[in-house]
Design an enzyme around this catalytic site. Structure first.
Site, mmCIF file in Angstrom:
data_model
loop_
_atom_site.group_PDB
_atom_site.id
_atom_site.type_symbol
_atom_site.label_atom_id
_atom_site.label_comp_id
_atom_site.label_asym_id
_atom_site.label_seq_id
_atom_site.Cartn_x
_atom_site.Cartn_y
_atom_site.Cartn_z
ATOM 1 N N GLY A 176 0.720 -1.267 0.009
ATOM 2 C CA GLY A 176 0.045 0.145 -0.123
ATOM 3 C C GLY A 176 0.945 1.122 0.216
ATOM 4 O O GLY A 176 0.341 2.326 0.562
ATOM 5 N N MET A 235 -1.179 6.345 4.009
ATOM 6 C CA MET A 235 -0.328 6.080 4.996
ATOM 7 C C MET A 235 1.047 5.379 4.464
ATOM 8 O O MET A 235 1.910 5.369 5.045
ATOM 9 C CB MET A 235 -1.151 5.044 5.999
ATOM 10 C CG MET A 235 -2.217 5.354 6.812
ATOM 11 S SD MET A 235 -1.563 6.608 8.230
ATOM 12 C CE MET A 235 -0.436 5.313 9.013
ATOM 13 N N ASP A 268 1.543 -2.249 -4.704
ATOM 14 C CA ASP A 268 0.426 -1.398 -4.783
ATOM 15 C C ASP A 268 0.076 -1.524 -5.955
ATOM 16 O O ASP A 268 0.813 -1.506 -7.099
ATOM 17 C CB ASP A 268 0.814 0.065 -4.400
ATOM 18 C CG ASP A 268 -0.379 0.897 -4.040
ATOM 19 O OD1 ASP A 268 -0.589 1.314 -2.642
ATOM 20 O OD2 ASP A 268 -1.515 1.011 -4.764
ATOM 21 N N GLY A 311 -1.463 -2.200 10.009
ATOM 22 C CA GLY A 311 -2.090 -1.148 10.567
ATOM 23 C C GLY A 311 -3.418 -1.201 9.811
ATOM 24 O O GLY A 311 -4.358 -0.296 10.608
ATOM 25 N N THR A 312 -3.473 -2.079 8.963
ATOM 26 C CA THR A 312 -4.590 -2.032 8.421
ATOM 27 C C THR A 312 -5.703 -2.635 9.123
ATOM 28 O O THR A 312 -5.457 -3.714 9.816
ATOM 29 C CB THR A 312 -4.830 -2.881 7.075
ATOM 30 O OG1 THR A 312 -3.575 -2.488 6.038
ATOM 31 C CG2 THR A 312 -6.092 -3.066 5.947
ATOM 32 N N THR A 313 -7.167 -2.136 9.151
ATOM 33 C CA THR A 313 -8.083 -2.328 10.179
ATOM 34 C C THR A 313 -9.033 -3.423 9.522
ATOM 35 O O THR A 313 -9.053 -3.356 8.367
ATOM 36 C CB THR A 313 -8.531 -0.927 10.921
ATOM 37 O OG1 THR A 313 -8.956 -0.219 9.596
ATOM 38 C CG2 THR A 313 -7.722 -0.225 11.592
ATOM 39 N N ALA A 337 -1.374 -2.937 15.323
ATOM 40 C CA ALA A 337 -1.896 -1.861 16.251
ATOM 41 C C ALA A 337 -3.102 -1.276 15.459
ATOM 42 O O ALA A 337 -2.865 -0.703 14.169
ATOM 43 C CB ALA A 337 -0.818 -1.057 16.386
ATOM 44 N N HIS A 382 -14.069 10.197 11.226
ATOM 45 C CA HIS A 382 -12.886 10.031 10.231
ATOM 46 C C HIS A 382 -13.227 11.065 8.971
ATOM 47 O O HIS A 382 -14.584 11.130 8.562
ATOM 48 C CB HIS A 382 -12.833 8.548 9.940
ATOM 49 C CG HIS A 382 -12.074 7.881 11.034
ATOM 50 N ND1 HIS A 382 -12.308 7.550 12.220
ATOM 51 C CD2 HIS A 382 -10.499 7.332 10.898
ATOM 52 C CE1 HIS A 382 -11.420 6.791 12.840
ATOM 53 N NE2 HIS A 382 -10.320 6.768 12.177
ATOM 54 N N LYS A 434 -12.631 6.868 4.235
ATOM 55 C CA LYS A 434 -12.371 5.468 5.230
ATOM 56 C C LYS A 434 -13.235 4.269 4.514
ATOM 57 O O LYS A 434 -14.503 4.660 4.482
ATOM 58 C CB LYS A 434 -12.360 5.667 6.586
ATOM 59 C CG LYS A 434 -12.199 4.581 7.530
ATOM 60 C CD LYS A 434 -11.982 5.073 8.977
ATOM 61 C CE LYS A 434 -11.497 3.666 9.782
ATOM 62 N NZ LYS A 434 -10.594 3.106 9.284
ATOM 63 N N GLY A 445 -11.185 0.717 13.524
ATOM 64 C CA GLY A 445 -10.387 -0.367 14.372
ATOM 65 C C GLY A 445 -10.343 0.182 15.682
ATOM 66 O O GLY A 445 -10.048 -0.584 16.812
HETATM 67 N N1 LIG Z 1 -3.439 1.505 12.542
HETATM 68 C C1 LIG Z 1 -3.238 2.901 12.374
HETATM 69 O O1 LIG Z 1 -2.630 3.568 13.080
HETATM 70 C C2 LIG Z 1 -3.849 3.430 11.153
HETATM 71 C C3 LIG Z 1 -4.505 2.271 10.322
HETATM 72 N N2 LIG Z 1 -5.095 2.856 9.108
HETATM 73 C C4 LIG Z 1 -5.685 1.834 8.151
HETATM 74 O O2 LIG Z 1 -4.658 1.666 7.310
HETATM 75 C C5 LIG Z 1 -5.468 1.333 5.996
HETATM 76 C C6 LIG Z 1 -4.996 2.186 4.858
HETATM 77 O O3 LIG Z 1 -5.530 3.272 5.058
HETATM 78 P P1 LIG Z 1 -5.121 4.649 3.982
HETATM 79 O O4 LIG Z 1 -3.687 4.779 3.674
HETATM 80 O O5 LIG Z 1 -6.026 5.784 4.386
HETATM 81 O O6 LIG Z 1 -5.801 3.839 2.721
HETATM 82 P P2 LIG Z 1 -5.403 4.423 0.991
HETATM 83 O O7 LIG Z 1 -6.637 3.865 0.386
HETATM 84 O O8 LIG Z 1 -4.873 5.628 1.045
HETATM 85 O O9 LIG Z 1 -4.230 3.467 0.786
HETATM 86 C C7 LIG Z 1 -4.160 1.643 0.627
HETATM 87 C C8 LIG Z 1 -3.501 1.450 -0.535
HETATM 88 O O10 LIG Z 1 -3.330 0.185 -0.682
HETATM 89 C C9 LIG Z 1 -3.541 -0.126 -2.274
HETATM 90 N N3 LIG Z 1 -3.965 -1.415 -2.117
HETATM 91 C C10 LIG Z 1 -5.088 -1.948 -2.854
HETATM 92 N N4 LIG Z 1 -4.907 -3.349 -2.958
HETATM 93 C C11 LIG Z 1 -3.881 -3.611 -2.729
HETATM 94 C C12 LIG Z 1 -2.980 -4.896 -2.708
HETATM 95 N N5 LIG Z 1 -3.553 -6.008 -3.245
HETATM 96 N N6 LIG Z 1 -1.651 -5.028 -2.399
HETATM 97 C C13 LIG Z 1 -1.062 -3.669 -2.244
HETATM 98 N N7 LIG Z 1 -1.910 -2.429 -1.985
HETATM 99 C C14 LIG Z 1 -2.933 -2.603 -2.487
HETATM 100 C C15 LIG Z 1 -4.491 0.883 -2.510
HETATM 101 O O11 LIG Z 1 -4.833 1.024 -3.971
HETATM 102 P P3 LIG Z 1 -6.248 1.419 -4.345
HETATM 103 O O12 LIG Z 1 -6.650 2.841 -4.293
HETATM 104 O O13 LIG Z 1 -6.069 0.992 -6.049
HETATM 105 O O14 LIG Z 1 -7.240 0.561 -3.895
HETATM 106 C C16 LIG Z 1 -4.108 2.049 -1.986
HETATM 107 O O15 LIG Z 1 -3.026 2.829 -2.692
HETATM 108 C C17 LIG Z 1 -6.959 1.420 6.362
HETATM 109 O O16 LIG Z 1 -7.441 0.005 6.727
HETATM 110 C C18 LIG Z 1 -6.808 2.270 7.316
HETATM 111 O O17 LIG Z 1 -7.947 1.859 8.424
HETATM 112 C C19 LIG Z 1 -5.085 4.290 8.632
HETATM 113 C C20 LIG Z 1 -4.395 5.193 9.569
HETATM 114 C C21 LIG Z 1 -3.822 4.938 10.770
HETATM 115 O O1 LIG Z 2 -8.401 5.071 8.207
HETATM 116 C C1 LIG Z 2 -7.688 5.505 9.045
HETATM 117 O O2 LIG Z 2 -7.409 6.759 8.546
HETATM 118 C C2 LIG Z 2 -7.598 5.297 10.360
HETATM 119 N N1 LIG Z 2 -8.013 3.967 10.712
HETATM 120 C C3 LIG Z 2 -7.676 3.555 11.948
HETATM 121 C C4 LIG Z 2 -8.599 2.862 12.462
HETATM 122 O O3 LIG Z 2 -9.597 2.416 11.959
HETATM 123 O O4 LIG Z 2 -8.910 3.095 13.943
HETATM 124 C C5 LIG Z 2 -6.609 4.207 12.656
HETATM 125 C C6 LIG Z 2 -7.016 5.650 12.630
HETATM 126 O O5 LIG Z 2 -8.230 5.891 13.465
HETATM 127 C C7 LIG Z 2 -7.103 6.121 11.216
#
Ligand SMILES: NC(=O)C1=CN([C@@H]2O[C@H](COP(=O)(O)OP(=O)(O)OC[C@H]3O[C@@H](n4cnc5c(N)ncnc54)[C@H](OP(=O)(O)O)[C@@H]3O)[C@@H](O)[C@H]2O)C=CC1
Ligand SMILES: O=C(O)C1=N[C@H](C(=O)O)C[C@H](O)C1
EC number: 1.17.1.8
Length: 255
Positions: free
Chosen positions: A8, A13, A34, A86-88, A111, A141, A145, A151
């Site tokens: 990703g 992120m 990605d 980090g993916t939820t 996390a 959010h 999202k 999560g």
């Molecule tokens: N734990 C934490 O502290 C946090 C967790 N998160 C979580 O992180 C995740 C990502 O958030 P965010 O960055 O905002 O999302 P984005 O949509 O900006 O980024 C996700 C990326 O992954 C790509 N992707 C899709 N399928 C695949 C694959 N098979 N292999 C690799 N990459 C792929 C997407 O492409 P495409 O756009 O084409 O689908 C996109 O570029 C969410 O689940 C979010 O809830 C976010 C912030 C903080």
């Molecule tokens: O998707 C987000 O942006 C975020 N996802 C995480 C969650 O589902 O808790 C962490 C944070 O809230 C940002």
């Protein structure tokens, strides 16, 4: 140098993770995965399997999507690649199943929130829960999202449910929702109502509202920038090599 693959890497992120790992002097991005190929100084791949066939990787960092992350972990863990996730959207049962598929000595670290502030918010909620019969979570959010509730909200509700006394709530439940407005009392996670707001203007915020006779206690955390997650992500990358099995929550690595 810790060799890091970022799944990703082109996302919100993932691109912050690439910047943070690149700026650190004890780790390096060796590949990215990605579907959105961007110009990068490291090789990029369409799938994780291709990336791991071609690259020597110590740690996979996954910030993809709820419907993608389990597949990535099922590729990385049996190959002995430590994972920082980090993916939820994954259930505890799914995480446990994936961790069981890992080569011994491999760590799956998830996390729901990598900010110190959110970890403390959950710790404070755990401390308050035994003293308040009422507790509700409101999370806010950005509009892109893909999962609701967040999560962080799910984890907060689980923590409150475990920490609080047998329920003596006087708050009404779903039976009070009027016809056509089902959901007004929120989603129940382990008995705790959780409400999800999605709006332009937010990155990620959460309020935990406790109530008892004549008083409320509100604990609130706001992330206004994705740099807020990066110290926690780097701590995870530095820590997983010394651990194995499933670890949930950044608090496990914070002193
Ligand atoms: N734990 C934490 O502290 C946090 C967790 N998160 C979580 O992180 C995740 C990502 O958030 P965010 O960055 O905002 O999302 P984005 O949509 O900006 O980024 C996700 C990326 O992954 C790509 N992707 C899709 N399928 C695949 C694959 N098979 N292999 C690799 N990459 C792929 C997407 O492409 P495409 O756009 O084409 O689908 C996109 O570029 C969410 O689940 C979010 O809830 C976010 C912030 C903080
Ligand atoms: O998707 C987000 O942006 C975020 N996802 C995480 C969650 O589902 O808790 C962490 C944070 O809230 C940002």
């Amino acid at each position: 140098m810790i060799k890091v693959a970022v799944a990703g890497y082109a996302g919100r992120m993932g691109s912050a993770v690439v910047d943070a790992v690149t700026a650190a002097d004890d780790m390096t991005v060796v590949c990215g995965i990605d579907p959105h190929a961007k110009e990068t100084p490291f090789p990029v791949f369409g799938t994780l399997a291709e990336a791991l066939d071609a690259t020597d990787v110590d740690v996979l960092v996954d910030f993809t999507q709820p419907n993608v992350v389990a597949g990535n972990l099922s590729v990385a863990l049996p190959r002995g690649v430590d994972c920082v996730v980090g993916t939820t959207g994954l259930s505890n049962e799914t995480l446990e199943g994936l961790a069981a598929s890992a080569t011994p000595g491999t760590c799956l670290f998830y996390a729901p929130n990598f900010t110190t502030g959110a970890v403390l918010m959950m710790e404070f909620a755990k401390a308050a829960a035994p003293y308040f019969p009422e507790a509700e979570v409101i999370e806010y959010h950005h509009c892109n999202k893909k999962d609701a509730p967040s999560g962080t909200a799910v984890r907060t509700a689980e923590i409150i449910a475990k920490a609080r006394a047998p329920r003596v709530s006087e708050a009404p439940g779903r039976e009070t929702e009027i016809a056509g407005a089902e959901g007004a009392r929120g989603a129940l996670i382990d008995g705790v109502p959780v409400h999800s707001v999605r709006s332009m203007g937010f990155v990620a915020s959460q309020e935990v509202i406790f109530g008892s006779l004549g008083q409320t206690l509100t604990i609130r955390h706001d992330s206004w920038d994705r740099t807020s997650y990066m110290p926690g992500v780097l701590l995870g990358i530095r820590s997983v090599g010394e651990r194995d099995g499933l670890i949930v929550g950044l608090e496990n690595f914070m002193n």
